[in-house]
Design an enzyme around this catalytic site. Structure first.
Site, PDB file in Angstrom:
ATOM      1  N   THR A 194      31.183  17.922  34.857  1.00 13.92           N
ATOM      2  CA  THR A 194      31.055  16.847  35.853  1.00 13.92           C
ATOM      3  C   THR A 194      29.621  16.317  35.947  1.00 13.92           C
ATOM      4  O   THR A 194      28.705  16.872  35.352  1.00 13.92           O
ATOM      5  CB  THR A 194      31.503  17.359  37.236  1.00 13.92           C
ATOM      6  OG1 THR A 194      30.901  18.636  37.462  1.00 13.92           O
ATOM      7  CG2 THR A 194      32.994  17.505  37.305  1.00 13.92           C
ATOM      8  N   ASP A 195      29.461  15.255  36.748  1.00 10.53           N
ATOM      9  CA  ASP A 195      28.140  14.622  36.888  1.00 10.53           C
ATOM     10  C   ASP A 195      27.414  15.131  38.129  1.00 10.53           C
ATOM     11  O   ASP A 195      26.520  14.460  38.645  1.00 10.53           O
ATOM     12  CB  ASP A 195      28.292  13.102  37.020  1.00 10.53           C
ATOM     13  CG  ASP A 195      29.126  12.522  35.905  1.00 10.53           C
ATOM     14  OD1 ASP A 195      28.805  12.791  34.752  1.00 10.53           O
ATOM     15  OD2 ASP A 195      30.105  11.809  36.203  1.00 10.53           O
ATOM     16  N   SER A 240      23.678  15.289  42.564  1.00  8.97           N
ATOM     17  CA  SER A 240      24.447  14.191  41.997  1.00  8.97           C
ATOM     18  C   SER A 240      23.603  13.621  40.877  1.00  8.97           C
ATOM     19  O   SER A 240      22.517  13.101  41.128  1.00  8.97           O
ATOM     20  CB  SER A 240      24.709  13.138  43.070  1.00  8.97           C
ATOM     21  OG  SER A 240      25.277  12.018  42.475  1.00  8.97           O
ATOM     22  N   ARG A 241      24.086  13.763  39.633  1.00 11.04           N
ATOM     23  CA  ARG A 241      23.225  13.407  38.506  1.00 11.04           C
ATOM     24  C   ARG A 241      23.170  11.912  38.233  1.00 11.04           C
ATOM     25  O   ARG A 241      22.205  11.434  37.660  1.00 11.04           O
ATOM     26  CB  ARG A 241      23.662  14.157  37.248  1.00 11.04           C
ATOM     27  CG  ARG A 241      23.448  15.625  37.387  1.00 11.04           C
ATOM     28  CD  ARG A 241      23.588  16.404  36.109  1.00 11.04           C
ATOM     29  NE  ARG A 241      23.761  17.793  36.470  1.00 11.04           N
ATOM     30  CZ  ARG A 241      24.933  18.409  36.546  1.00 11.04           C
ATOM     31  NH1 ARG A 241      26.036  17.773  36.231  1.00 11.04           N
ATOM     32  NH2 ARG A 241      25.012  19.654  36.911  1.00 11.04           N
ATOM     33  N   VAL A 242      24.187  11.176  38.616  1.00 11.10           N
ATOM     34  CA  VAL A 242      24.146   9.737  38.318  1.00 11.10           C
ATOM     35  C   VAL A 242      24.226   8.871  39.567  1.00 11.10           C
ATOM     36  O   VAL A 242      23.960   7.676  39.506  1.00 11.10           O
ATOM     37  CB  VAL A 242      25.284   9.319  37.351  1.00 11.10           C
ATOM     38  CG1 VAL A 242      25.103   9.952  36.000  1.00 11.10           C
ATOM     39  CG2 VAL A 242      26.641   9.636  37.914  1.00 11.10           C
TER      40      VAL A 242
END
Ligand SMILES: Nc1ncnc2c1ncn2[C@@H]1O[C@H](COP(=O)(O)OP(=O)(O)OP(=O)(O)O)[C@@H](O)[C@H]1O
Length: 509
Positions: free
Chosen positions: A342-343, A368-370
């Site tokens: 997941t992101d 939250s990476r994006v």
């Protein structure tokens, strides 16, 4: 020739002519035999040309899916009740892979993974079918995530923002509020244009019923549909549930610019159902007895969520998979797999839950990476320092517990952190708009609430929000484009005035 005789002759003539026009071409139909049946799995012999994931009908019309293609027998996952199915029964391949009905008529409905209604209504009136398994969109069709999927929950929108097309994992021990967060995010889409799908896999019927009630009572079924498979359903049906729900969701994503949100509650149960199927099919067990392809079954599911480029319709599919941890062990097999697919993840801590800090999101272990790129600009001013201040506070708080003597500055930071934490608390079913969140978080990050008693922070928050809605006309502008300095200056003036008014009113009381 009598009248009757003439009629008979005419009929014979017509019959003979029809027979001559009819062409008989022999067709062979492969029929296999069930060798053995065990808890949702059947071994079938005699089907040499069956393909992987082909739909097979066994015995008295029981659907099944070919999963294991071995030379001696085929392992079939049963998708229906296998009572009455026995060795020697017929197994007839359909020549097609499994598909589900899709269409607008699904909205508002509760269906099983095969699209059969579970809400007592008629079958949804759909005109299209989509295969349960489908290829994820290739990279060239995908666009970067840059539109927010507002959750209405302060701590998420400010510190772990989710974007449309993102895959954000929600994980935590049991009863820590995982489902509550997912349902709150669905409810927050009420005024928007997002179609939501809640896919309940292997949950207790009572908790699924509670979730559906929440959605119904808050008007969310106008834009949501629910795919349910209970814990006592055949493992095969539990296994296909998230893929089937995704196919139904993809129908909407394929429409011009449509945004879709899907919740998988939860993938731990899904992995367990697949483990059961695999062990019954005698596949070699690996770590924690899961089969070797357990990573692949989840990655190919979550790869289907994306944001499409405008030339491919521009639709998005945002996924919120839920996974349960045991004794806070986020490095167990399934959680680590999903974290890497997941992101980002939202981690819910049982310790925070017990302390009554709700939602029990552990900011330090969540990311939250994006989503940062999708966050509305107004948050930039408030959430930048908030994460750092909050993490530092958590460390200082841990130190302070040892009874260490603290200097003035440290004590101040702890007091500030306590207020930030108090303000990040939020009741269920009480979403806030982006502008409301920005006002509140900005007031706390400036330290305007530092001299207010902790137990009165919630009261000040309510007061401030009501007054701001009444008096601050830039409120709506805050959430849209990047607010200019003039708006911030105005905001500061108004917020300070309201807090002063609250203090005066309470001092007088
Ligand atoms: N922000 C909140 N405020 C108040 N109560 C909450 C909040 N979040 C969750 N709860 C309560 O905590 C309980 C557990 O929540 P929930 O069922 O969502 O947890 P879960 O982790 O999904 O549980 P399970 O492990 O059974 O799937 C519920 O009674 C819910 O009402």
């Amino acid at each position: 020739m009598g009248f009757l005789e003439k009629n008979i002759n005419q009929a014979l003539y017509a019959h003979e002519k029809g027979r001559k026009n009819m062409e008989y071409s022999p067709k062979s139909r492969e029929v296999g035999r069930v060798l053995s049946v065990a808890r949702g799995v059947a071994q079938v012999q005699g089907l040499g040309s069956v393909r992987s994931e082909e739909l097979i009908t066994l015995g008295n019309n029981i659907p099944g899916m070919a999963l294991d293609l071995l030379p001696e027998a085929i392992g079939v996952a049963l998708l229906g009740d296998n009572t009455g199915l026995k060795a020697g029964d017929e197994a007839v391949p359909s020549g097609t892979v499994l598909s589900v009905p899709v269409g607008d008529a699904l909205i508002g409905r509760i269906v099983d993974p095969l699209g059969n209604p579970l809400d007592g209504g008629p079958a949804p009136e759909t005109f299209e079918r989509r295969t349960v398994e489908s290829e994820a969109p290739p990279i060239l069709m995908r666009a970067p995530v840059d539109m927010p999927m507002a959750s209405g929950i302060k701590v998420i929108d400010a510190l772990i923002p989710i974007g449309r097309g993102q895959r954000e994992l929600i994980l935590g021990d049991r009863q820590t509020g995982k489902t509550a967060i997912a349902l709150d995010i669905i409810l927050n889409q009420k005024k928007g244009d997002v179609v939501c799908v809640y896919c309940a896999i292997g949950q207790r019927s009572s908790s699924v019923a509670r979730g559906i009630d929440t959605l119904r009572n808050h008007g969310a079924m106008d834009y949501t549909f629910v795919v349910v498979v209970e814990g006592d359903a055949p493992s095969g049906l539990q296994y296909i549930a998230p893929y089937a729900a995704t196919s139904m969701a993809e129908y909407f994503m394929a429409q011009e610019g449509k945004d879709v949100l899907i919740v998988y509650d939860d993938l731990t149960r899904h992995a367990q159902a697949y483990r059961q199927l695999s062990l019954l099919m005698r596949r070699p067990p690996g770590r924690e007895a899961f089969p070797g392809d357990i990573f692949y079954i989840h990655s190919r599911l979550l790869e289907r969520s994306t944001r499409l480029k405008p030339e491919h319709g521009g639709g998005t599919l945002t996924a919120l998979p839920i996974v349960e941890t045991e004794a806070q062990n986020i490095s167990a097999y399934i959680p680590t797999n999903l974290i890497s697919i997941t992101d980002g993840q939202i981690y819910l801590s049982p310790v925070l839950f017990q302390k009554g800090i709700l939602p029990a999101i552990d900011v330090g272990k969540s990311v939250s990476r994006v989503g940062g790129r999708a966050q509305p600009k107004a948050y930039g001013k408030v959430s930048g320092d908030l994460r750092l201040t909050y993490s530092q506070f958590q460390e200082l708080e841990a130190f302070a517990r040892f009874g260490t003597r603290l200097d003035q500055d440290t004590r101040k930071r702890i007091e500030h952190g306590l207020r930030v934490r108090e303000l990040l608390k939020q009741d269920r079913l009480s979403p806030l708009t982006a502008a409301q969140q920005v006002v509140i978080l900005w007031a706390v990050s400036l330290g305007l609430l530092n001299d207010i008693a902790l137990e009165r922070i919630a009261e000040v928050e309510g007061y401030l929000l009501t007054r701001m809605e009444e008096s601050f006309e830039s409120m709506s502008r805050l959430a849209q484009a990047e607010p200019n300095d003039e708006i911030w200056a105005e905001l500061e003036k108004v917020v300070m005035q309201h807090i002063r008014n609250w203090r005066e009113a309470n001092a007088a009381a």
